[in-house]
Design an enzyme around this catalytic site. Structure first.
Site, PDB file in Angstrom:
ATOM      1  N   GLU A 102       0.747  -1.142  -0.040  1.00  0.00           N
ATOM      2  CA  GLU A 102      -0.102   0.049  -0.051  1.00  0.00           C
ATOM      3  C   GLU A 102       0.826   1.255  -0.012  1.00  0.00           C
ATOM      4  O   GLU A 102       1.938   1.451   0.639  1.00  0.00           O
ATOM      5  CB  GLU A 102      -0.799   0.053   1.371  1.00  0.00           C
ATOM      6  CG  GLU A 102      -2.296  -0.327   0.935  1.00  0.00           C
ATOM      7  CD  GLU A 102      -3.107   0.747   0.011  1.00  0.00           C
ATOM      8  OE1 GLU A 102      -2.612   1.326  -0.648  1.00  0.00           O
ATOM      9  OE2 GLU A 102      -4.360   0.560   0.193  1.00  0.00           O
ATOM     10  N   ASP A 103       0.262   2.185  -0.367  1.00  0.00           N
ATOM     11  CA  ASP A 103       1.194   3.631  -0.473  1.00  0.00           C
ATOM     12  C   ASP A 103       0.934   4.472   0.735  1.00  0.00           C
ATOM     13  O   ASP A 103       1.775   4.717   1.247  1.00  0.00           O
ATOM     14  CB  ASP A 103       0.323   4.601  -1.637  1.00  0.00           C
ATOM     15  CG  ASP A 103      -0.990   4.663  -1.465  1.00  0.00           C
ATOM     16  OD1 ASP A 103      -1.567   4.110  -0.869  1.00  0.00           O
ATOM     17  OD2 ASP A 103      -1.407   5.541  -2.283  1.00  0.00           O
ATOM     18  N   ASP A 106      -4.045   5.030   6.174  1.00  0.00           N
ATOM     19  CA  ASP A 106      -4.735   6.252   6.757  1.00  0.00           C
ATOM     20  C   ASP A 106      -5.654   5.906   7.902  1.00  0.00           C
ATOM     21  O   ASP A 106      -4.994   5.375   8.943  1.00  0.00           O
ATOM     22  CB  ASP A 106      -5.333   6.818   5.889  1.00  0.00           C
ATOM     23  CG  ASP A 106      -5.761   8.347   6.244  1.00  0.00           C
ATOM     24  OD1 ASP A 106      -5.078   8.824   7.079  1.00  0.00           O
ATOM     25  OD2 ASP A 106      -6.539   8.672   5.440  1.00  0.00           O
ATOM     26  N   PHE A 155      -1.736  16.488   4.285  1.00  0.00           N
ATOM     27  CA  PHE A 155      -2.250  16.233   2.955  1.00  0.00           C
ATOM     28  C   PHE A 155      -0.901  16.023   2.051  1.00  0.00           C
ATOM     29  O   PHE A 155      -0.194  17.060   1.610  1.00  0.00           O
ATOM     30  CB  PHE A 155      -3.012  17.181   2.079  1.00  0.00           C
ATOM     31  CG  PHE A 155      -3.926  16.851   1.207  1.00  0.00           C
ATOM     32  CD1 PHE A 155      -3.387  16.158   0.213  1.00  0.00           C
ATOM     33  CD2 PHE A 155      -5.490  16.977   1.127  1.00  0.00           C
ATOM     34  CE1 PHE A 155      -4.127  15.548  -1.029  1.00  0.00           C
ATOM     35  CE2 PHE A 155      -6.136  16.322   0.167  1.00  0.00           C
ATOM     36  CZ  PHE A 155      -5.473  15.589  -0.918  1.00  0.00           C
ATOM     37  N   ARG A 168       1.167  12.150  -8.478  1.00  0.00           N
ATOM     38  CA  ARG A 168       1.682  11.020  -8.422  1.00  0.00           C
ATOM     39  C   ARG A 168       3.047  10.719  -8.885  1.00  0.00           C
ATOM     40  O   ARG A 168       3.730   9.908  -8.375  1.00  0.00           O
ATOM     41  CB  ARG A 168       0.827   9.716  -9.350  1.00  0.00           C
ATOM     42  CG  ARG A 168      -0.513   9.735  -8.577  1.00  0.00           C
ATOM     43  CD  ARG A 168      -1.428   8.411  -9.336  1.00  0.00           C
ATOM     44  NE  ARG A 168      -2.852   8.607  -9.375  1.00  0.00           N
ATOM     45  CZ  ARG A 168      -3.494   7.887  -8.278  1.00  0.00           C
ATOM     46  NH1 ARG A 168      -2.754   7.348  -7.133  1.00  0.00           N
ATOM     47  NH2 ARG A 168      -4.607   7.897  -8.167  1.00  0.00           N
TER      48      ARG A 168
END
Length: 183
Positions: A102-103, A106, A155, A168
């Site tokens: 996963e990036d 959260d 963010f 990205r």
């Protein structure tokens, strides 16, 4: 058109830090899974950059596959914890060691629902590797087995992470200026 870098407030994780951490994670994963049937599963789209680097840092034989999942709610603005599989795996998981790549971890809602779904497919194990983790936002009881960096509740974009499908391709993780997403 202005370069996309102008929208970045500051760099949180540099390109050099990312490269070093991916190398370190690849070495750990290679040791931990030596002699096993490892399947790296990238959650698209965000994890594709990390997955490409990580699979090259893993020095043992492994296979790869991809999933697209979403957790959705009312007007697709909040997560209810319901997981919709948009693109499923192409491989049978029976007896395999599955490492979800996963990036960012959260709230953890999507992954806390996805992991049990994958465990029903009879893998030997299901574990989680994320390049970024935001523990301050966690709503589900899930912890990554491999984690690159813990980041604050800001963010972040770059290294696969986006805002409205942009940023990205940045080679680092940066904090997006609030005026960009508060328009």
């Amino acid at each position: 058109m202005q370069p996309i870098h102008k929208d970045i407030d500051h760099i949180l994780v540099s390109e050099e830090q990312l490269k070093a951490k991916v190398t370190e994670l690849g070495a750990r994963i290679s040791r931990d899974y030596a002699g096993r049937d490892l399947l790296l599963v990238s959650i698209l789209k965000g994890a594709v950059v990390f997955m490409a680097d990580l699979m090259r840092a893993v020095t043992i034989p492994c296979a790869i596959d991809f999933m697209v999942v979403s957790s959705y709610g009312g007007a697709n603005t909040t997560s209810t914890g319901l997981v919709k599989i948009v693109k499923d795996l192409d491989q049978d998981l029976t007896g395999k060691d599955v490492l979800i790549v996963e990036d960012i971890l959260d709230t953890g809602i999507t992954l806390s629902n996805l992991v049990p779904m994958l465990e029903l497919r009879n893998p030997r194990s299901v574990r989680l590797c994320t390049i970024l983790s935001k523990p301050s936002r966690r709503k589900a009881d899930i912890t990554p087995d491999y984690c690159g960096f813990e980041v604050p509740d800001e963010f972040v974009v770059g290294y696969g992470l986006d805002y409205d499908e942009h940023y990205r391709n940045l080679p680092y993780v940066g904090v997006l200026k609030p005026e960009v997403y508060q328009k």
